[in-house]
Structure formats: C-alpha cells, structure tokens
Design a protein around this motif. Structure first.
Motif, PDB file in Angstrom:
ATOM      1  N   UNK A  63       0.948  -1.100   0.048  1.00  0.00           N
ATOM      2  CA  UNK A  63       0.014   0.116  -0.013  1.00  0.00           C
ATOM      3  C   UNK A  63       0.793   1.028  -0.032  1.00  0.00           C
ATOM      4  N   UNK A  64       1.823   1.215   0.766  1.00  0.00           N
ATOM      5  CA  UNK A  64       2.770   2.323   0.995  1.00  0.00           C
ATOM      6  C   UNK A  64       3.503   2.544  -0.650  1.00  0.00           C
ATOM      7  N   UNK A  65       3.975   1.504  -1.274  1.00  0.00           N
ATOM      8  CA  UNK A  65       4.700   1.623  -2.226  1.00  0.00           C
ATOM      9  C   UNK A  65       3.710   2.090  -3.403  1.00  0.00           C
ATOM     10  N   UNK A  66       2.293   1.708  -3.634  1.00  0.00           N
ATOM     11  CA  UNK A  66       1.438   2.158  -4.562  1.00  0.00           C
ATOM     12  C   UNK A  66       1.013   3.644  -4.361  1.00  0.00           C
ATOM     13  N   UNK A  67       0.904   3.969  -3.137  1.00  0.00           N
ATOM     14  CA  UNK A  67       0.851   5.471  -2.682  1.00  0.00           C
ATOM     15  C   UNK A  67       1.992   6.197  -3.407  1.00  0.00           C
ATOM     16  N   UNK A  68       3.080   5.860  -3.208  1.00  0.00           N
ATOM     17  CA  UNK A  68       4.326   6.567  -3.553  1.00  0.00           C
ATOM     18  C   UNK A  68       4.515   6.767  -4.951  1.00  0.00           C
ATOM     19  N   UNK A  69       4.031   5.450  -5.800  1.00  0.00           N
ATOM     20  CA  UNK A  69       4.032   5.390  -7.224  1.00  0.00           C
ATOM     21  C   UNK A  69       2.845   6.436  -7.824  1.00  0.00           C
ATOM     22  N   UNK A  70       1.853   6.485  -7.344  1.00  0.00           N
ATOM     23  CA  UNK A  70       0.830   7.286  -7.649  1.00  0.00           C
ATOM     24  C   UNK A  70       1.237   9.041  -7.444  1.00  0.00           C
ATOM     25  N   UNK A  71       2.249   9.104  -6.556  1.00  0.00           N
ATOM     26  CA  UNK A  71       2.515  10.308  -6.284  1.00  0.00           C
ATOM     27  C   UNK A  71       3.539  10.604  -7.403  1.00  0.00           C
TER      28      UNK A  71
END
Length: 129
Positions: A63-71
């Motif tokens: 979930x953290x990685x997905x959020x960073x990739x979206x940013x």
C-alpha cells in the motif's frame, strides 16, 4: 527506463532538528548493498538483495509503494528519506524507507537523503557526485 523526475521536500521526521542533519545525494546500489545487513531489510529485499516485486511485499508495504508510485506519476513531491548508521555499523533507512526503496525499484541510481551531521564520515563512501 525513463528518467525519474524527482522532487523532494524535507522530511517531517527531522522537523525542529534540521541543524543536526544535512542533505546528501547517495548511490542507491551502495546503500542497498550495505542495508542488506539490516534487521529490517527482509521486508523489502529478497535474500539475494534484490528488491521485492510489488506482489511480494506485505499488504502494508504494498500500500505504501502504490501510494508513492501514484505521487510520482502525478509529479508530486516526496519527503527525503532519513538515513543513519545502525547498531551493527551498517546503513539504516529510517523515515522514508518506503520512498527510498520504491525509487530504487523504479530505477533511481542516486537519491537525495537526509543524514545526521554526526555521520558524515560514515557516509563518505555512499555519497555520489
């Protein structure tokens, strides 16, 4: 792979202690090689030192990685990770571990980080450029 357009802000983890930290650009490969010795590396690294794929991460880390990739995709700013030297004299990635490792997985070769001024000599071998 396309060049990553990285924009950073200071980490909120150092707020009020900015004078104790400095910004440095570090070699991702050198940091990862050393960080493998960390007790926390298993969350993001395979035993051979490669970064886990998104499907290999725990749900929380995924979930953290997905959020960073979206940013990243939106051109947003990321907080600079905070690195230090651990009890076993190896690199530890503190605040922003998920940011550092997501950028590494995306192919970043060097990353701006905060390091304690007291650890400048210890990080000399990791500083790029």
């Amino acid at each position: 792979m396309a060049t990553l357009d990285l924009r950073f802000t200071d980490s909120t983890a150092i707020k009020g202690r900015e004078d104790r930290y400095t910004m440095a650009r570090v070699s991702v490969s050198a940091i990862l090689k050393n960080w493998r010795l960390s007790l926390f590396s298993f969350e993001w690294l395979n035993p051979d030192g490669s970064i886990r794929t998104i499907d290999e991460l725990s749900v929380h880390e995924r979930d953290k990685r997905v959020k960073i990739e979206k940013t990243l995709a939106a051109g947003g700013r990321l907080e600079r990770p905070v690195l230090g030297i651990g009890l076993l004299d190896n690199v530890e990635i503190g605040a922003g571990r998920d940011i550092f490792l997501t950028l590494a997985a995306k192919g970043a070769q060097d990353i701006e980080v905060h390091i304690p001024v007291s650890n400048l000599k210890d990080f000399k071998q990791f500083v790029s450029g």
